[in-house]
Design an enzyme around this catalytic site. Structure first.
Site, PDB file in Angstrom:
ATOM      1  N   GLU A  76     -10.329  -2.815   4.420  1.00 47.45           N
ATOM      2  CA  GLU A  76      -8.992  -2.259   4.625  1.00 47.45           C
ATOM      3  C   GLU A  76      -8.906  -0.856   4.030  1.00 47.45           C
ATOM      4  OE1 GLU A  76      -6.114  -6.140   4.644  1.00 47.45           O
ATOM      5  OE2 GLU A  76      -6.534  -5.348   2.655  1.00 47.45           O
ATOM      6  N   ASP A  85       0.787  -1.243   0.000  1.00 50.93           N
ATOM      7  CA  ASP A  85       0.000   0.000   0.000  1.00 50.93           C
ATOM      8  C   ASP A  85       0.819   1.293   0.000  1.00 50.93           C
ATOM      9  OD1 ASP A  85      -1.522  -2.144   0.750  1.00 50.93           O
ATOM     10  OD2 ASP A  85      -2.080  -1.345   2.703  1.00 50.93           O
TER      11      ASP A  85
END
Ligand code: FRU
Length: 577
Positions: free
Chosen positions: A303, A134
């Site tokens: 998430e 990420d």
């Protein structure tokens, strides 16, 4: 057998210092425990890595900012690549679970090793070395876009999660900087965000950059760290963690300033939903609300949220982003909800079980926005990858890319707000025209372009006017017979991007695929395609599709085709990025 092993052990213990150069000394305490030390002049040691080797535990003794043991796939029988470890302030490395018979001990070196260049993209960010997932801690300050990212600095598979750091002035060229946050006694450094605390609400200093991240240890908790040098180095807050929960999955805090209440708001993923907290000072957080349990996809844990306001019609709307795995929609995906936010609670306009996606490609995940963008645009970046095959991408020494930065807008689509991404204007400002053609009428097939010199990433723009065809497509291809097909199916009302013949595919059976997005009813379909060495990102007036590809050579040719009639291609330009 037993007798043999004992002899081996004895030999190992007696031969305490078996591998030595003038700069590196290795001592084996037994067949699985060793100690490596280097002479004082050595600042960096290069560790030989074998991707399929089991993880050894390496502790940098004496390095007070890196107290957690690292998991490193030290070479057993071959060296795939090298990863550097800083030896500054390190007395010795203690290595456990790595046999003294492995070849790594002979292969340790102080000679710098070049980073791997295979499948490196021109305008898509990738770490110089190691793994990324990420994007994290993104903030804009003094003309610079800071991008932190989930980083394994000691191997190109997921692990040792730290925050890597890079900076750009134009969102195209990135300068790699040292990592800013390393695992500690609270755990690995999972995803999170960063804000500039202009008014010193936290008391760290005016204009301090504050990073808010998940400490992933035995529990997932939220921690903060601050920087007084514009985001170059961070100090962890001494009273971490600042937020805890009984939930196992409790992570990825995204923080923003909410002006009407003059407070900070945090949205974070908590199990299969999102939670919202508020704070006056970034250190004390109050629970406000929980949302999302009764709408959206729930095929995986939620998430990487983001929550922001965008202009819509004569007013504004709030958008909640949520990343999760949706197997029936190609794995890792970003779903979004449009609604209202009153400073305490997010209320979606509709509670649909099947939410719309921000991107219909296979490779776009964990998307979040930059904080502090002066003109208020929502500029975001996604991890250009998919958990379905992320650890297998065919690169060595580094693994994972970011999408190009996108900017988001809400458009009125069939009377409802739809979230649409386009390339960030900073990226598009960087172009030099390679070809431009006003109108091309096509029936069957038209070869539009062949690029002889390899100039790197480029962007194709045109609009496609369907005259009488059922299908109009464009094909990117190379001289090795590899291609990507971008196909407007006017019968089904769908856009399809086919990468089943795009190049290297067999590193994972789930990679070859066709991604599908809705087509608007417009008679002229605008399309922008950003082509880089290992990705193709497509943008229409209502959909974006980001996909990785691994061709043996760059796609240097473009043709158009129609099925069942003719079409006009208007205002075709190809520009170098
Ligand atoms: C999403 C994610 C986050 C987590 C991070 C760990 O890809 O699972 O939820 O913080 O990756 O690397």
């Amino acid at each position: 057998m037993k007798f043999g092993l004992n002899i081996t052990l004895l030999l190992a213990v007696e031969l305490l210092a078996i591998s030595c150069t003038s700069e590196i000394s290795v001592k084996h305490a037994n067949n699985l425990s060793s100690v490596v030390s280097v002479s004082e002049s050595v600042e960096c040691l290069w560790l030989p890595i074998e991707e399929s080797a089991p993880e050894a535990q390496v502790t940098a003794v004496g390095a007070n900012d890196r107290i957690a043991p690292l998991s490193v796939r030290l070479s057993q029988t071959k060296v795939d690549y090298y990863m550097p470890i800083s030896m500054q302030g390190v007395e010795r490395l203690r290595v456990e679970n790595c046999s003294y018979e492995n070849i790594c001990w002979q292969q340790l070196t102080t000679t710098p090793q070049a980073p791997d260049s295979s499948y490196r993209q021109d305008v898509h960010f990738s770490p110089e070395r190691g793994w990324t997932n990420d994007p994290n801690g993104m903030f804009y300050k003094n003309g610079e876009w800071h991008l932190c990212y989930q980083h394994n600095p000691y191997g190109s598979k997921w692990g040792n999660l730290s925050w890597g750091h890079a900076v750009s002035r134009d969102l195209v060229h990135w300068e790699h900087l040292p990592d800013i946050l390393y695992p500690d006694e609270l755990g690995a450094i999972f995803s999170g965000s960063a804000v500039v605390d202009e008014h010193n609400t936290a008391g760290f200093g005016e204009g301090a950059v504050v990073a808010i991240y998940t400490s992933a240890g035995a529990h997932q908790t939220q921690s903060i760290a601050y920087s007084l040098d514009g985001g170059m180095t961070f100090t962890k807050y001494e009273h971490n963690p600042v937020l805890t929960s009984h939930r196992a999955d409790f992570r990825d805090p995204k923080v923003f300033w909410y002006a009407p209440r003059e407070c900070w708001v945090m949205v974070l993923a908590a199990g299969n939903a999102m939670e919202i907290y508020s704070s006056a000072n970034l250190t004390d957080w109050t629970f406000e609300s929980r949302c999302g349990e009764d709408y959206g996809y729930h095929t995986g844990v939620w998430e990487c949220p983001d929550l922001f306001e965008l202009p819509y019609e004569d007013g504004t709307k709030w958008v909640l982003l949520c990343s999760l795995s949706i197997p029936e929609r190609g794995g890792s995906s970003v779903q979004y909800f449009v609604g209202e936010f009153d400073g305490h609670r997010f209320t979606p306009d509709k509670k649909q079980p099947e939410a719309d996606l921000l991107n219909y490609g296979r490779d776009y995940y964990a998307t979040v926005s930059w904080s502090g963008v002066e003109d208020g645009r929502k500029v975001v970046v996604g991890w250009q990858n998919n958990w379905d095959y992320a650890n297998d991408l065919p690169t060595k020494g580094y693994r994972g890319y970011m999408s190009i930065p996108h900017q988001l807008k809400l458009v009125n689509y069939s009377g409802e707000p739809k979230l649409v991404a386009e390339p960030a204007q900073e990226v598009m400002a960087h172009r030099r025209t390679l070809i431009s053609k006003e109108v091309i009428e096509i029936k069957d097939k038209y070869n539009a372009w062949r690029h002889n010199s390899d100039e790197g990433a480029y962007v194709i723009e045109c609009n496609i006017e369907n005259l009488s065809a059922q299908v109009v497509g464009l094909k990117l291809f190379n001289d090795s017979g590899e291609w990507v097909d971008v196909c407007f199916d006017f019968i089904d009302g769908l856009l399809r991007v086919d990468r089943t013949n795009s190049g290297e595919l067999d590193f994972n059976p789930r990679f070859a695929s066709i991604s599908v997005a809705p087509l608007s009813e417009a008679t002229r379909q605008s399309i922008t395609i950003v082509v880089d060495r290992s990705s193709v990102e497509c943008f229409t007036d209502i959909a974006a599709l980001s996909n990785l590809v691994f061709p043996n050579e760059f796609y240097s040719r473009l043709s158009f085709y129609t099925i069942g009639g003719s079409a006009a291609i208007n205002n075709l330009t190809i520009k170098k990025l």
